[in-house]
Design a protein around this motif. Structure first.
Motif, PDB file in Angstrom:
ATOM      1  N   ARG A  26     -19.549  11.791 -35.949  1.00 31.93           N
ATOM      2  CA  ARG A  26     -20.677  12.660 -36.300  1.00 31.93           C
ATOM      3  C   ARG A  26     -21.338  12.177 -37.586  1.00 31.93           C
ATOM      4  N   LEU A  27     -20.536  11.834 -38.585  1.00 28.97           N
ATOM      5  CA  LEU A  27     -21.085  11.330 -39.843  1.00 28.97           C
ATOM      6  C   LEU A  27     -21.854  10.024 -39.639  1.00 28.97           C
ATOM      7  N   ALA A  28     -21.384   9.195 -38.720  1.00 31.01           N
ATOM      8  CA  ALA A  28     -22.005   7.890 -38.469  1.00 31.01           C
ATOM      9  C   ALA A  28     -23.366   8.003 -37.786  1.00 31.01           C
ATOM     10  N   THR A  29     -23.695   9.171 -37.264  1.00 30.41           N
ATOM     11  CA  THR A  29     -25.005   9.320 -36.618  1.00 30.41           C
ATOM     12  C   THR A  29     -26.135   9.421 -37.634  1.00 30.41           C
ATOM     13  N   GLY A  30     -25.793   9.543 -38.903  1.00 30.71           N
ATOM     14  CA  GLY A  30     -26.807   9.559 -39.959  1.00 30.71           C
ATOM     15  C   GLY A  30     -27.714  10.772 -39.905  1.00 30.71           C
ATOM     16  N   ARG A  31     -29.014  10.525 -39.788  1.00 35.51           N
ATOM     17  CA  ARG A  31     -29.986  11.629 -39.843  1.00 35.51           C
ATOM     18  C   ARG A  31     -29.890  12.571 -38.647  1.00 35.51           C
ATOM     19  N   GLU A  98     -12.374   5.338 -28.276  1.00 33.92           N
ATOM     20  CA  GLU A  98     -12.755   4.252 -29.167  1.00 33.92           C
ATOM     21  C   GLU A  98     -14.070   4.644 -29.833  1.00 33.92           C
ATOM     22  N   ARG A  99     -14.120   4.519 -31.138  1.00 31.76           N
ATOM     23  CA  ARG A  99     -15.265   5.024 -31.898  1.00 31.76           C
ATOM     24  C   ARG A  99     -16.576   4.322 -31.566  1.00 31.76           C
ATOM     25  N   LYS A 100     -16.568   2.991 -31.516  1.00 33.21           N
ATOM     26  CA  LYS A 100     -17.836   2.270 -31.329  1.00 33.21           C
ATOM     27  C   LYS A 100     -18.504   2.595 -29.999  1.00 33.21           C
ATOM     28  N   PRO A 101     -17.798   2.505 -28.855  1.00 34.97           N
ATOM     29  CA  PRO A 101     -18.470   2.856 -27.590  1.00 34.97           C
ATOM     30  C   PRO A 101     -18.903   4.325 -27.543  1.00 34.97           C
ATOM     31  N   PHE A 102     -18.083   5.213 -28.087  1.00 40.33           N
ATOM     32  CA  PHE A 102     -18.419   6.636 -28.121  1.00 40.33           C
ATOM     33  C   PHE A 102     -19.689   6.850 -28.932  1.00 40.33           C
ATOM     34  N   LEU A 103     -19.751   6.242 -30.120  1.00 34.26           N
ATOM     35  CA  LEU A 103     -20.915   6.382 -30.981  1.00 34.26           C
ATOM     36  C   LEU A 103     -22.152   5.783 -30.322  1.00 34.26           C
ATOM     37  N   ASP A 105     -22.787   5.553 -27.091  1.00 36.94           N
ATOM     38  CA  ASP A 105     -23.219   6.493 -26.045  1.00 36.94           C
ATOM     39  C   ASP A 105     -23.920   7.703 -26.656  1.00 36.94           C
ATOM     40  N   LEU A 106     -23.348   8.249 -27.719  1.00 41.84           N
ATOM     41  CA  LEU A 106     -23.919   9.435 -28.360  1.00 41.84           C
ATOM     42  C   LEU A 106     -25.303   9.134 -28.940  1.00 41.84           C
ATOM     43  N   ARG A 107     -25.435   8.010 -29.618  1.00 42.17           N
ATOM     44  CA  ARG A 107     -26.740   7.638 -30.181  1.00 42.17           C
ATOM     45  C   ARG A 107     -27.795   7.487 -29.083  1.00 42.17           C
ATOM     46  N   LYS A 108     -27.399   6.888 -27.977  1.00 41.21           N
ATOM     47  CA  LYS A 108     -28.340   6.704 -26.870  1.00 41.21           C
ATOM     48  C   LYS A 108     -28.780   8.061 -26.322  1.00 41.21           C
ATOM     49  N   LEU A 109     -27.832   8.980 -26.140  1.00 44.91           N
ATOM     50  CA  LEU A 109     -28.166  10.313 -25.649  1.00 44.91           C
ATOM     51  C   LEU A 109     -29.106  11.031 -26.615  1.00 44.91           C
ATOM     52  N   LEU A 110     -28.825  10.941 -27.901  1.00 42.77           N
ATOM     53  CA  LEU A 110     -29.673  11.599 -28.897  1.00 42.77           C
ATOM     54  C   LEU A 110     -31.081  11.008 -28.903  1.00 42.77           C
TER      55      LEU A 110
END
Length: 116
Positions: A26-31, A98-103, A105-110
């Motif tokens: 969550r923190l890695a998503t930035g803004r 795994e953090r990188k693939p999860f992040l 995917d999440l960034r793409k969805l956002l």
């Protein structure tokens, strides 16, 4: 958007590590951080020190929010889910994803989302 951890029993070492991972993701998503909430659903009460270590974590335990629990019941236990603002389960991962693939995917969805 909700990062949901469903725990079948007590929140022990694996659960605590997954909560740390979700916080870091969550923190890695930035803004985009304000668009994401973290939630854990457990059949057993979660220790106060675990809850205190994760400010902003929404905890649903036994006897709480019966409507939400009945919605989640069909979901597999010991999983992490990404849920959209409308309440649809979009993606599912094993605990300790795994953090990188999860992040990624999440960034793409956002990025693609027009809601929430």
């Amino acid at each position: 958007w909700t990062l949901l951890l469903v725990v079948g029993g007590a929140c022990e070492e694996t659960c605590e590590k997954t909560l740390i991972d979700l916080r870091q993701i969550r923190l890695a998503t930035g803004r985009e951080i304000e668009r994401i909430e973290r939630m854990v659903v457990s059949d057993e009460p979660i220790a106060a020190e675990v809850i205190e270590a994760h400010p902003g974590l929404r905890v649903i335990g036994p006897g709480e929010n019966v409507a939400l629990i009945s919605t989640i019941q069909p979901l597999l236990r010991e999983r992490v889910y990404i849920i959209d603002p409308v309440g649809n389960v979009i993606l599912s991962y094993p605990t300790q994803p795994e953090r990188k693939p999860f992040l990624k995917d999440l960034r793409k969805l956002l990025k693609l989302s027009r809601i929430g």
